[in-house]
Design a protein around this motif. Sequence first.
Motif, PDB file in Angstrom:
ATOM      1  N   GLY A 141      26.301  30.323 -22.237  1.00  0.00           N
ATOM      2  CA  GLY A 141      26.315  30.711 -20.835  1.00  0.00           C
ATOM      3  C   GLY A 141      25.053  30.380 -20.076  1.00  0.00           C
ATOM      4  O   GLY A 141      24.885  30.824 -18.934  1.00  0.00           O
ATOM      5  N   GLY A 142      24.165  29.571 -20.657  1.00  0.00           N
ATOM      6  CA  GLY A 142      22.883  29.288 -20.024  1.00  0.00           C
ATOM      7  C   GLY A 142      22.803  27.985 -19.275  1.00  0.00           C
ATOM      8  O   GLY A 142      21.702  27.443 -19.094  1.00  0.00           O
ATOM      9  N   LEU A 143      23.934  27.439 -18.806  1.00  0.00           N
ATOM     10  CA  LEU A 143      23.905  26.142 -18.143  1.00  0.00           C
ATOM     11  C   LEU A 143      23.050  26.168 -16.871  1.00  0.00           C
ATOM     12  O   LEU A 143      22.321  25.225 -16.588  1.00  0.00           O
ATOM     13  N   LYS A 144      23.139  27.250 -16.103  1.00  0.00           N
ATOM     14  CA  LYS A 144      22.362  27.344 -14.876  1.00  0.00           C
ATOM     15  C   LYS A 144      20.871  27.235 -15.167  1.00  0.00           C
ATOM     16  O   LYS A 144      20.129  26.554 -14.441  1.00  0.00           O
ATOM     17  N   ASN A 145      20.413  27.868 -16.243  1.00  0.00           N
ATOM     18  CA  ASN A 145      19.002  27.801 -16.606  1.00  0.00           C
ATOM     19  C   ASN A 145      18.596  26.387 -17.004  1.00  0.00           C
ATOM     20  O   ASN A 145      17.492  25.931 -16.695  1.00  0.00           O
ATOM     21  N   VAL A 146      19.505  25.684 -17.710  1.00  0.00           N
ATOM     22  CA  VAL A 146      19.224  24.308 -18.111  1.00  0.00           C
ATOM     23  C   VAL A 146      19.093  23.418 -16.887  1.00  0.00           C
ATOM     24  O   VAL A 146      18.180  22.585 -16.788  1.00  0.00           O
TER      25      VAL A 146
END
Length: 493
Positions: free
Chosen positions: A378-383
């Motif tokens: 669920g960390g795509l936004k952070n990437v």
Amino acid sequence: MHGLWQNQNQLEDDSLDEYGVADHDRHATLRYNDVASAGKASRPLDFPAPKVFRGGLVELRARDHKSGTIHHLKNVLVQSNSTGNHSKSSTDTAYLLTKKLARTNYGSVRVCLVLKRIKKTPNKKLNQEDRQDHDIDCSSVEWESTDLQAAVKISEWKKVHALRGRHLEDPIKEIAALQLLGNYHPHVAGTLEVLQDDNCLYTVMPYLNGGDLYGRLIEFMGYRSVRSTVANSSTGATGFDESSARIWFRQLLLAVDLLQKKGVCHRDICLENLLLDENDKVCLIDPGISLRVPYTDSETGGVGDVSGGTSRRLMIAQGQGGKLMYAAPEIISKEVSVDAFATDLWSVGVVLFVMLVGLAPFKWAHPTDKRFANISMGGLKNVIQALDISISPEACDLLQGFFWGNPNKRLTLAEVMHHPWVQGKEIIRQSLTLPNRSSSKHSKGYSNNSLDLKKKIKSGTKSPPKTFGHVRGNSQANPSELNNHLHLLNSSR
């Protein structure tokens, strides 16, 4: 439909509003757990036997439809009649083989000029006065050139017999898949005709001369890089503007929709297999490693095909298939059984990520890849933020929906179709962070490129064109430029 998309050039066939409502579209709404509960995992089904007709290469005389000049042509592919006689064939179409576009594992791909049989009437004769070659008898001329082009994949039988079963791609199965999918969908390339002689198998296909999305992306990024340099600005690498990407992505979804309705898993959806026609429409090609998905038979409860109208089953995994970067995590981890449609959708997500971001999301979908491990939880936004990339919140939400490690959490095709970004709507009322630049222009069958017959004959000795038609790899950038643009960032960045 409201929102951003209403300002785009919408194709009539790109109607997504009511997708998934009809009963026959139920397959697009099923999640992994639904498929897993439909029955025991099964091996992929066999494709129906392909339909191949007798034909071959002949010499004949044909009239140039523009100048009226008669030419003696060699290497003309034409269907023969039941007795094997090419000259007495009832077919109205023949193909003059010209430039070699590419080599394949089994032979080559060539572009060809389409010839049509002259329809003579008792009251109409060839006008000798209008022709430049008055001394040539034209009474036996039966063929005439056209402005149409096609591509023919030539597979040598000796190579087919030597490699079949040892090589992943199978030209016989590819033809069967092409014929099952048909040649009527604007975004899925089919086959126009399949012929064979004692030496070769000839697959005639639409000629798509707009290049592939891989090459188009590199061209676009190079143009944007030059613009940024001139403006002395420093921004993160970005791919297509979202308005252009949305148009092409919607067309890709319609192609995937057809595959699912036909019960076919492509296994090699990637930018290189998305070609553009002369109107810049996306067309999915190359089902050479595709598989036919098993379903539960509504009458017997056993294994059937998609025509039964029931749920598909999990399919016993058949290996990686396409390119490593596009492979779903369950393929990489060598799960015993997979949801075949979900693995195709994973590849679709990778395509969209590269289109928008201009970078690969990860090297491979494996826990050892730090970026994949982050995104799949669920960390795509952070990437995206760490890469200093600007995309809209709607695009980021859609991409995350593709990339959950748990397959039951991923979006179904119906959910992707209805997603706000695909529909051109906003989750949050704010402007896109990427400006809307000019959108792309928006043809089944032959390419309509007008060239006279004499030029076509001479062009057979020239080097291939920049656009490769119905083959991979049409990029105007060299390999080093491709690597510079579509590189994988270090995990520490």
